[in-house]
Design a protein around this motif. Sequence first.
Motif, mmCIF file in Angstrom:
data_model
loop_
_atom_site.group_PDB
_atom_site.id
_atom_site.type_symbol
_atom_site.label_atom_id
_atom_site.label_comp_id
_atom_site.label_asym_id
_atom_site.label_seq_id
_atom_site.Cartn_x
_atom_site.Cartn_y
_atom_site.Cartn_z
ATOM 1 N N ASP A 36 6.316 2.153 8.273
ATOM 2 C CA ASP A 36 5.582 0.692 7.671
ATOM 3 C C ASP A 36 6.626 -0.149 8.507
ATOM 4 N N THR A 37 5.579 -0.642 9.498
ATOM 5 C CA THR A 37 6.036 -1.626 10.389
ATOM 6 C C THR A 37 6.044 -2.958 9.844
ATOM 7 N N ALA A 38 6.971 -3.966 10.237
ATOM 8 C CA ALA A 38 7.003 -5.581 9.922
ATOM 9 C C ALA A 38 5.950 -6.028 10.900
ATOM 10 N N GLY A 39 5.100 -7.052 10.188
ATOM 11 C CA GLY A 39 3.976 -7.615 10.998
ATOM 12 C C GLY A 39 4.438 -8.701 11.762
ATOM 13 N N GLN A 40 5.668 -9.391 11.553
ATOM 14 C CA GLN A 40 5.994 -10.580 12.628
ATOM 15 C C GLN A 40 5.832 -10.262 13.862
ATOM 16 N N LEU A 99 0.996 -1.091 0.066
ATOM 17 C CA LEU A 99 -0.108 -0.093 -0.200
ATOM 18 C C LEU A 99 0.901 1.220 -0.147
ATOM 19 N N VAL A 100 1.977 1.177 0.961
ATOM 20 C CA VAL A 100 2.810 2.434 0.876
ATOM 21 C C VAL A 100 3.583 2.506 -0.548
ATOM 22 N N LEU A 101 4.116 1.539 -1.115
ATOM 23 C CA LEU A 101 4.546 1.643 -2.321
ATOM 24 C C LEU A 101 3.832 2.139 -3.534
ATOM 25 N N LYS A 123 -2.686 -3.830 -5.442
ATOM 26 C CA LYS A 123 -2.231 -4.220 -6.781
ATOM 27 C C LYS A 123 -2.834 -3.337 -7.793
ATOM 28 N N THR A 124 -4.087 -3.049 -7.889
ATOM 29 C CA THR A 124 -4.768 -2.254 -8.854
ATOM 30 C C THR A 124 -4.586 -0.628 -8.550
ATOM 31 N N GLY A 125 -4.410 -0.365 -7.375
ATOM 32 C CA GLY A 125 -4.403 0.896 -6.913
ATOM 33 C C GLY A 125 -5.624 1.512 -6.392
ATOM 34 N N GLU A 126 -6.580 0.667 -6.865
ATOM 35 C CA GLU A 126 -8.176 1.167 -6.539
ATOM 36 C C GLU A 126 -8.217 1.523 -5.008
ATOM 37 N N GLY A 127 -8.703 2.662 -4.509
ATOM 38 C CA GLY A 127 -8.830 3.093 -3.391
ATOM 39 C C GLY A 127 -7.589 3.683 -2.293
ATOM 40 N N VAL A 128 -6.383 3.371 -2.863
ATOM 41 C CA VAL A 128 -5.135 3.499 -2.316
ATOM 42 C C VAL A 128 -5.040 5.165 -1.839
ATOM 43 N N GLN A 129 -5.111 5.968 -3.013
ATOM 44 C CA GLN A 129 -4.978 7.509 -2.641
ATOM 45 C C GLN A 129 -6.068 7.908 -1.593
ATOM 46 N N ASP A 130 -7.320 7.238 -1.811
ATOM 47 C CA ASP A 130 -8.590 7.722 -0.949
ATOM 48 C C ASP A 130 -8.033 7.520 0.386
ATOM 49 N N VAL A 131 -7.345 6.367 0.879
ATOM 50 C CA VAL A 131 -7.263 6.274 2.430
ATOM 51 C C VAL A 131 -6.570 7.363 2.955
#
Length: 172
Positions: A62-66, A22-24, A152-160
């Motif tokens: 961006d934190t690691a989830g592990q 998402l960040v990328l 992946k598609t970019g849908e909704g990412v800017q909106d967040v």
Amino acid sequence: MSRQFQFKLVLLGESAVGKSSLVLRFVKDQFDDYRESTIGAAFLTQTVQLDDATTIRFEIWDTAGQERYKSLAPMYYRNANCAVVVYDITQSASLEKARSWIRELQRQADPSIIIALCGNKTDLSSRRQVTQEEAQKYAEEENLMWCEASAKTGEGVQDVFMAIAKKLPLSA
Ligand code: GDP
């Protein structure tokens, strides 16, 4: 006169839900199927134009989830202005994990933190396990912003990020 405001944003969520993706997508408008996992945390910045005179600069952690990096998380959310807690719409367990991050934020982060719950991977909706109704209801109960996106598609990412930018307190 143009003004720029700077805010710290942290991404939290189970490993592999797509936080880094998402960040990328947001920062570079790219997607990579074979990204390596984030180790510890990664830092990037991106600005958004709120209106003709106002830009918001996000410092994104961006934190690691592990699980083994979990003890590091407070360092990142402690002085964060906003948090995006990500789950994968194809994995119910990832929503449970998101809920536990949200509880932790509600207890430990600054009370003014703006929290957005974000369901990622909407391009895989044929494998959906988390309904929009379920996630939205939970978000409403907890007074959180809620959205869905696909890195992946970019849908909704800017909106967040734009929705968060609009909620941030801007002082002169
Ligand atoms: P993180 O561990 O939460 O940072 O997750 P990553 O960003 O490393 O992504 C984990 C995996 O999910 C990678 O293989 C990504 O390519 C994939 N992924 C991330 N976002 C999406 C998305 O929106 N759709 C699909 N189909 N795959 C995604």
